[in-house]
Design a protein around this motif. Structure first.
Motif, short mmCIF file in Angstrom:
data_model
loop_
_atom_site.label_atom_id
_atom_site.label_comp_id
_atom_site.label_asym_id
_atom_site.label_seq_id
_atom_site.Cartn_x
_atom_site.Cartn_y
_atom_site.Cartn_z
N PRO A 1 0.83 -1.21 0.00
CA PRO A 1 0.00 0.00 0.00
C PRO A 1 0.86 1.26 0.00
N VAL A 2 0.30 2.34 -0.46
CA VAL A 2 0.99 3.63 -0.53
C VAL A 2 0.34 4.56 0.49
N ASP A 3 1.15 5.12 1.36
CA ASP A 3 0.61 5.98 2.42
C ASP A 3 1.02 7.44 2.27
N VAL A 4 1.45 7.80 1.06
CA VAL A 4 1.78 9.20 0.75
C VAL A 4 1.16 9.52 -0.61
N ASN A 5 1.26 10.76 -1.01
CA ASN A 5 0.81 11.13 -2.35
C ASN A 5 1.72 10.45 -3.37
N PRO A 6 1.21 9.55 -4.20
CA PRO A 6 2.08 8.80 -5.13
C PRO A 6 2.80 9.70 -6.12
N ALA A 7 2.27 10.89 -6.38
CA ALA A 7 2.92 11.81 -7.32
C ALA A 7 4.28 12.26 -6.80
N LYS A 8 4.51 12.13 -5.51
CA LYS A 8 5.77 12.58 -4.91
C LYS A 8 6.81 11.47 -4.85
N LEU A 9 6.45 10.27 -5.29
CA LEU A 9 7.38 9.16 -5.26
C LEU A 9 8.12 9.04 -6.59
N GLY A 10 9.37 8.69 -6.55
CA GLY A 10 10.17 8.55 -7.75
C GLY A 10 9.90 7.24 -8.46
N PRO A 11 10.42 7.06 -9.67
CA PRO A 11 10.19 5.84 -10.47
C PRO A 11 10.72 4.59 -9.80
N GLU A 12 11.65 4.74 -8.86
CA GLU A 12 12.20 3.55 -8.21
C GLU A 12 11.15 2.82 -7.37
N HIS A 13 10.06 3.47 -7.07
CA HIS A 13 9.00 2.84 -6.28
C HIS A 13 8.07 2.00 -7.15
N GLY A 14 8.20 2.12 -8.46
CA GLY A 14 7.45 1.25 -9.37
C GLY A 14 5.96 1.50 -9.43
N ILE A 15 5.55 2.71 -9.13
CA ILE A 15 4.12 3.04 -9.18
C ILE A 15 3.84 3.77 -10.48
N ALA A 16 3.06 3.15 -11.33
CA ALA A 16 2.83 3.69 -12.66
C ALA A 16 1.65 4.65 -12.66
N ALA A 17 1.76 5.66 -13.49
CA ALA A 17 0.61 6.53 -13.73
C ALA A 17 -0.39 5.78 -14.60
N LEU A 18 -1.66 6.05 -14.39
CA LEU A 18 -2.69 5.47 -15.24
C LEU A 18 -2.65 6.13 -16.62
N PRO A 19 -3.28 5.55 -17.62
CA PRO A 19 -3.28 6.15 -18.96
C PRO A 19 -3.66 7.63 -18.94
N SER A 20 -3.02 8.37 -19.81
CA SER A 20 -3.27 9.82 -19.88
C SER A 20 -4.07 10.21 -21.11
N SER A 21 -4.58 9.21 -21.84
CA SER A 21 -5.38 9.50 -23.04
C SER A 21 -6.32 8.34 -23.29
N LEU A 22 -7.36 8.62 -24.08
CA LEU A 22 -8.28 7.57 -24.48
C LEU A 22 -7.58 6.45 -25.24
N GLU A 23 -6.65 6.81 -26.11
CA GLU A 23 -5.97 5.81 -26.91
C GLU A 23 -5.21 4.83 -26.03
N GLU A 24 -4.51 5.33 -25.01
CA GLU A 24 -3.80 4.42 -24.09
C GLU A 24 -4.76 3.47 -23.40
N ALA A 25 -5.88 4.00 -22.93
CA ALA A 25 -6.86 3.16 -22.24
C ALA A 25 -7.45 2.12 -23.19
N VAL A 26 -7.74 2.51 -24.41
CA VAL A 26 -8.31 1.59 -25.39
C VAL A 26 -7.34 0.45 -25.67
N ARG A 27 -6.06 0.77 -25.83
CA ARG A 27 -5.08 -0.30 -26.08
C ARG A 27 -5.02 -1.28 -24.92
N ALA A 28 -5.14 -0.75 -23.69
CA ALA A 28 -5.13 -1.63 -22.52
C ALA A 28 -6.36 -2.54 -22.52
#
Length: 454
Positions: A381-408
């Motif tokens: 679980p994440v107990d802080v704002n995930p936007a403040k964590l670096g890539p080393e934590h492995g928390i991915a952003a969700l799709p930022s466009s319809l096209e990304e979501a459609v491909r998923a």
């Protein structure tokens, strides 16, 4: 639909029609929600309800391929101008509309002329998802938070109908008569309201309703939204449930609260896992979390959705979960001490008011069911704002466009198996069509063109 079911529906329609006649109700609005999340309607005189419940009301299947501008797409599963569907009002779910005197409402189940359920019928898909879980011994309780922005402007201009601070008593005072009328009308229509209050964004309010079975929860979203719309109109105001109302605002979410049950016990509490989760409860939630990128093609279906789905807006822009973490896409709500057995649930924060609630329920239940089969495990679980964590934590952003979501969505076999190829391909067709519709448009234009669609 077999003869026994047709007879049952006719009898339910006859009883409902007799009650409506006694109450002076002349007409029934029969609604369904299309692939773009637009609630569409046909209406019948109350005296015709018995016939409509048994034999349906005609409607073109082309509306499953409508975009938000009402243009109709061509595709592999599209019927074009040829063909017909039968919309059967569910008289068991009928409600008299307190906000529209003389009118009642019923959601439609859609069937083909051959009596088979239409493959694009979101309500039917949600019911089938409930049945699949029930076959394995599970039940689900669900509810939607309903946020809307209220305008006192003329035409398509948005002018906030209140000016007080977020959650401020001033906002309630400014629209006290209106909010009371909303509450009274929703309650009189048979909906159990938990709370109603001012929200964060300009002119924004929220109403929360009691949890119920997933199909009823989706029905309730439609009923409550159209009641709010009607009360707003009678007050000379205009309501919108659109993902974004102002380009620099935070938008309207449609957060889903969901809990898994078995043998009368809430599996989101009372277990040995983190924060009291049981193993099935965790696996159900893990199935949803792992498929959130694909589910966004259903729950965040508008070009405007991705203007809302950004960090620091409590919109759940990151694929993570956490206890009472409002920046996580999946927020575990355990309830007050001693109340977890009743109240514990997961809130999905990434969805918005443009979504078809029936498809949302069908997709979320399918994802959770897949998680149960996989015995999926949640990440840490994440107990802080995930936007403040670096890539080393492995928390991915969700799709930022319809096209990304459609491909998923296109690559998710479990969702396609549950929803059916025809439904998934149609969702993808409509989403890509709307992405093209807004291609090259700036944020202000996207918001202006979608502000009053939902």
């Amino acid at each position: 639909m077999d003869e026994a079911e047709r007879t049952r529906r006719a009898q339910a329609g006859r009883r409902a029609a007799e009650e409506l006649a006694a109450r002076g109700v002349s007409a029934v609005a029969v609604t369904w929600v299309d692939t773009s999340g637009v609630t569409r309607v046909k209406a019948v005189p109350s005296s015709r309800l018995e016939h409509a419940a048994a034999w349906g009301v005609g409607m073109s299947p082309a509306f499953d391929f409508c975009m938000v501008d009402d243009s109709i797409l061509k595709g592999r599963f599209a019927a074009g101008p040829v063909g017909d569907l039968r919309m059967h009002p569910d008289a068991d779910r009928l409600a008299v509309l307190a906000a529209l005197p003389g009118w009642a409402w019923a959601p439609a189940d859609r069937y083909g002329l051959d009596g088979e359920r239409h493959p694009h019928d979101g309500r039917g898909l949600a019911r089938r998802a409930v049945e699949r879980l029930a076959a394995d011994g599970y039940g689900v309780r669900a509810s939607f938070e309903i946020e809307w922005a209220l305008s006192a402007g003329h035409g398509d201009e948005f002018v906030p109908a209140c000016s007080g601070p977020a959650y401020g008593m001033t906002r309630l005072m400014e629209q006290a008569d209106y909010l009371r009328d909303v509450l009274d009308a929703v309650t009189a229509s048979g909906v159990a309201v938990d709370q109603i209050h001012p929200e964060y964004a300009s002119g924004q309010y929220e109403i929360s309703v009691a949890a119920s079975d997933p199909v009823a929860a989706a029905d309730t979203v439609v009923l409550v939204r159209e009641t709010i719309r009607a009360v707003s109109h009678r007050h000379g105001l205009r309501a919108t449930f659109a993902p974004m109302v102002l380009a620099d605002g935070v938008g309207n979410g449609a957060h889903v609260h969901i809990s898994l049950w078995r043998d009368g016990l809430n599996l989101m509490a009372g277990g040995d896992g983190r924060y009291g989760l049981t193993q099935p409860g965790e696996s159900f939630a893990a199935g949803v979390l792992s498929r959130l990128p694909a589910l966004l093609a259903i729950g965040a279906p508008s070009a405007a959705s991705y203007l809302r789905l950004i960090p620091f807006h409590w919109a759940g822009a990151f694929a993570c979960w956490g206890w009472e973490n409002r920046e996580a896409a999946l927020r575990l709500v355990t309830g007050a001490a001693g109340d977890g057995a009743r109240a514990a649930n997961f809130e999905i924060k990434s969805f918005d008011g443009a979504a078809n609630p029936y498809l949302v329920m069908a997709g979320v239940l399918a994802a959770g069911h897949a998680g149960l089969g996989e015995k999926a495990v949640l990440p840490e679980p994440v107990d802080v704002n995930p936007a403040k964590l670096g890539p080393e934590h492995g928390i991915a952003a969700l799709p930022s466009s319809l096209e990304e979501a459609v491909r998923a969505l296109e690559s998710d076999d479990a969702l396609e198996e549950a929803l059916g190829e025809a439904m998934v391909r149609t969702i993808c067709l409509v989403r890509r069509g709307e992405a093209a519709l807004f291609d090259g448009a700036g944020e202000e234009e996207v918001v202006a063109r979608t502000r009053w669609i939902h």
